[in-house]
Structure formats: C-alpha cells, structure tokens
Design an enzyme around this catalytic site. Structure first.
Site, PDB file in Angstrom:
ATOM      1  N   ARG A 172      34.102  42.167  28.935  1.00 52.28           N
ATOM      2  CA  ARG A 172      33.942  40.932  28.150  1.00 52.28           C
ATOM      3  C   ARG A 172      33.824  41.230  26.656  1.00 52.28           C
ATOM      4  O   ARG A 172      34.311  40.465  25.818  1.00 52.28           O
ATOM      5  CB  ARG A 172      32.691  40.174  28.604  1.00 52.28           C
ATOM      6  CG  ARG A 172      32.882  39.431  29.900  1.00 52.28           C
ATOM      7  CD  ARG A 172      33.314  37.986  29.647  1.00 52.28           C
ATOM      8  NE  ARG A 172      33.880  37.437  30.874  1.00 52.28           N
ATOM      9  CZ  ARG A 172      34.462  36.234  30.943  1.00 52.28           C
ATOM     10  NH1 ARG A 172      34.554  35.473  29.878  1.00 52.28           N
ATOM     11  NH2 ARG A 172      34.964  35.817  32.072  1.00 52.28           N
TER      12      ARG A 172
ATOM     13  N   SER B  90      44.610  39.242  30.437  1.00 50.44           N
ATOM     14  CA  SER B  90      43.778  39.963  29.465  1.00 50.44           C
ATOM     15  C   SER B  90      42.981  41.056  30.161  1.00 50.44           C
ATOM     16  O   SER B  90      42.936  42.202  29.709  1.00 50.44           O
ATOM     17  CB  SER B  90      42.805  39.002  28.786  1.00 50.44           C
ATOM     18  OG  SER B  90      43.494  38.023  28.047  1.00 50.44           O
TER      19      SER B  90
ATOM     20  N   HIS C 245      37.267  42.046  25.444  1.00 55.63           N
ATOM     21  CA  HIS C 245      38.028  40.792  25.432  1.00 55.63           C
ATOM     22  C   HIS C 245      37.716  39.973  24.180  1.00 55.63           C
ATOM     23  O   HIS C 245      38.594  39.344  23.593  1.00 55.63           O
ATOM     24  CB  HIS C 245      37.671  40.006  26.701  1.00 55.63           C
ATOM     25  CG  HIS C 245      38.381  38.695  26.834  1.00 55.63           C
ATOM     26  ND1 HIS C 245      37.734  37.499  26.687  1.00 55.63           N
ATOM     27  CD2 HIS C 245      39.676  38.401  27.089  1.00 55.63           C
ATOM     28  CE1 HIS C 245      38.605  36.515  26.853  1.00 55.63           C
ATOM     29  NE2 HIS C 245      39.780  37.027  27.099  1.00 55.63           N
TER      30      HIS C 245
END
Lengths: 224, 224
Positions: B50, B27, B53
């Site tokens: 993050r 990812s 994500h």
C-alpha cells in the site's frame, strides 16, 4: 528493509531546528545546492523548488515539464480569481488558503452526491466521473490533479470534445497504472491548455498542492 | 526538465484502464513483480504494498523500518477503536473512512484555536505545538505523522518526559531539514512504542495515510 533498532539505552538528546522560517530557509538552501535547477526555465524555478520541497526529492527536475507560458498563465489566472478544481480531497487540503491571491475557491467534487452513480454508469472511477461536474466552470480555472490518472485522461477527453479551456492544468497523477501514460498524453496534446507535469510514476497530492501554493506565492509577489 | 511537446497534430486516441478494481489489481501485480518485498517481514507486506502504491516508488522497501509487532499492534488498536492523530489535514483527508474497522476518530489539531500562539510561545512550529493538545488521548492511539519532522521530534520529547504511550507511531515526515533525523530518532529510541517509518528524506501525507488505510483493511480482514 532496515532492521529496527532495539529499543533500549538512554533517551537521546534531541537537537533540531524548530523555527519555521529557519526550516524553510535551510530547506531551500539545500535544494538550491543539490538540485539541477539550471535545466528548469528561470520563471519556473520557484515552482520547481516548492515541488522538490514537498517531496524531498531533488531529482524530479529531470522529469518535470512546464509548457511555454504556463507559469505566467497560472499566476495571472490566480490573480484574476480563478477557481481551483482538485481531483482529491488531499489536494484541496494541501492548498494553503492564506497564500491564495484572490480568495480563490478550492473545489473538490469527488464526494458530491451522484458521483458514485455517474462513475458506475460511465464504467469509470469516481475521480474521473467528477470531472463532468466541473462543466462550464472549467473555463479559466486552474486544475490540480494529484491522484487519479483517470481524472486527467477524462479531462483530456472532455477538452478533445470541446469543453471550455481551463487556464492551466497541473498534472500530477501518481502510480503504476495510467499515471505515466496520462501525463505523457497531457504533454503530447493538451488542446491548447498550458500545463505543468511530472513524467513517470511519481506524483501525488502533495505535489499538486505545492504547485498551486508556489503559483499563489508568485502571484502575490512573494517569490519562492 | 523534459521540453514540452508542441501542441499540435491530431487529438490522440486514449485507451486506458477505467475500472477501479482492475486498476488496483494491475497496480498490485506490478508492485509484486517489481518490488523487493522479500526484505519486508511477511506480516508487513500488505502494508509495504500500500505504501508503494501511494507513492509510485518500488524502491522504498530499502528504507522501510517496521518494529517487531508493529503491524499486529496497529491492527489490534484500530479494531479496538483507537483514535488516529494526524499532524496535517492532508493526512487526515487521505484516510479512507469507510475502511476504518471501528468508526475510529481521525483527529488533526493543527488548526485548533491557540495552536499558533502556543507555537510562538514554545518557539516551534504549529505542527509541533499541536502535539501538546493530544495530551492524555495519546494513550493507545495511532499516530500518523506525514509532514513535519518537528511534530515527530516533539512527540518523542513528550514520550521521553513520560507522556502516555500510543499504540503505534507511523512516522513519515518528509523533506530536507529534520525529516531523516526525526525518523532515525524514532527508530533509535521510540520509548517502547511500536513504529513504522521510512528512513531518509522521502515521506509525506500520502504515505502516512496509506499506512493507516493498509492497517484498516488488514484489521477488517480484507488483506492488501
């Protein structure tokens, strides 16, 4: 990135809508004006509107897939008291309990004892391992997956291997690895189970929970 | 909407990545390849990664605003044991407790006794009314708003009126009414409080929680 403004000058006057009912009403008005709802089957529009409301993006209608009868089946299952299995605590905590038509159980087994060990043994994620704990309770349940592609993939594997059929799968895994693929797999072959999904990378707990909330309200005859 | 495929034919073979560490790694590799991280200040990149994500959208870097020193301040506050106030249960349940560097308290007062009555009296939402309960505990806290524009607006009003200063505001309200405006207000005048926000309609609990999780990992020296 947009540079942050310098923090100075006089405090702004803040005029904003505070009334919860007015906020909902204005939101739905904007969504109906901007979203291409004509591409969504009529019975799924209240659901689509709630999904758009949850994510702030009107263009998700282009990626939404609702299998024939899925909305009707979800409403009937919730009215009949179906349990709702969630792959993540965030999904479970996004489901508005007072909207549930039959005091339905909302269950997340991610943090149950033994899930971590099972995940290690199966060489998979905890999200996927918990699917095994759903066991025979899958029969007639509503499944709300808002996080992990591996949970959706593993659910499909269980169905392929003969697991009891849930009433409905709400498939909203999010992210870059497996999310799009797991949702394409669901739509390509759901083993006879009705489904709602959002193709591509977008998804998430808020969408999975919003789908349950929309069906709950429809089950109570409250519309969108 | 994409028409759902007919459910027939043979069950698909399902090949997918099951290993949690490999999923994260793949990812982050995709995000680094596709996202325009150069526009994000270096110290905020692990945070931006993050956030991407969590939502599956690489283009949020265009709408991201991080005030000078916000990341450093957030890390220091978490290390010092700052409480984390959340506007929604979904945010609180998205914060990964084991990543918190100092066993920080994660608090959501939305469902506390008296919040509904207070909201009615103030003619606002419960989300906004709960902000009053944060009281003096605001001082030095990390605020994670992932749902309600009214909560962010009311927090700004409290700060305007002299409330104690939190260490950091993570502002991620989502939706069509007030979300963009509340985040513009935060960025325009945050009363001296560092902030991270995402301009526009997009936002949500997953992003607010991901911001806390990113800062937690950075506070523990674990990088992205």
């Amino acid at each position: 990135m947009i540079p942050a403004a310098h923090d100075g000058g006089s405090p702004p006057l803040m005029e904003y809508e505070r009334d919860p009912a007015a906020i909902y009403e204005a939101s739905f008005r904007i969504i109906e004006a901007e979203a291409d709802l004509a591409r969504v089957p009529e019975e799924a529009r209240p659901l689509a509107i709630r999904l758009i409301h949850a994510c702030g993006m009107t263009d998700i209608t282009a990626d939404l897939a609702v299998s024939a009868g899925a909305v009707e089946r979800g409403i009937a299952a919730l009215r009949a008291g179906a349990a709702i299995f969630c792959d993540a605590e965030m999904v479970a905590h996004g489901i508005i309990r007072r909207h549930l038509p039959a005091g339905n159980d909302v269950i997340c087994r991610l943090n149950d004892a033994g899930v971590a060990e099972r995940a290690t043994a199966l060489r998979t994620t905890r999200s996927a391992a918990q699917v095994e704990l759903w066991g025979d309770d899958l029969a007639g349940a509503v499944i709300a997956i808002g996080n992990a592609p591996t949970a959706l993939f593993h659910l499909l594997e269980r169905l392929r291997d003969g697991a009891p059929r849930p009433a409905l799968i709400l498939g909203f895994p999010v992210g870059f690895v497996g999310a799009a693929e797991s949702k394409a797999a669901l739509a390509g072959h759901s083993f006879g189970v009705p489904f709602v999904t959002l193709f591509g990378r977008r998804g998430g707990s808020a969408l999975a929970a919003a789908a349950v909330n929309a069906l709950s309200l429809m089950a109570k005859g409250a519309g969108a």
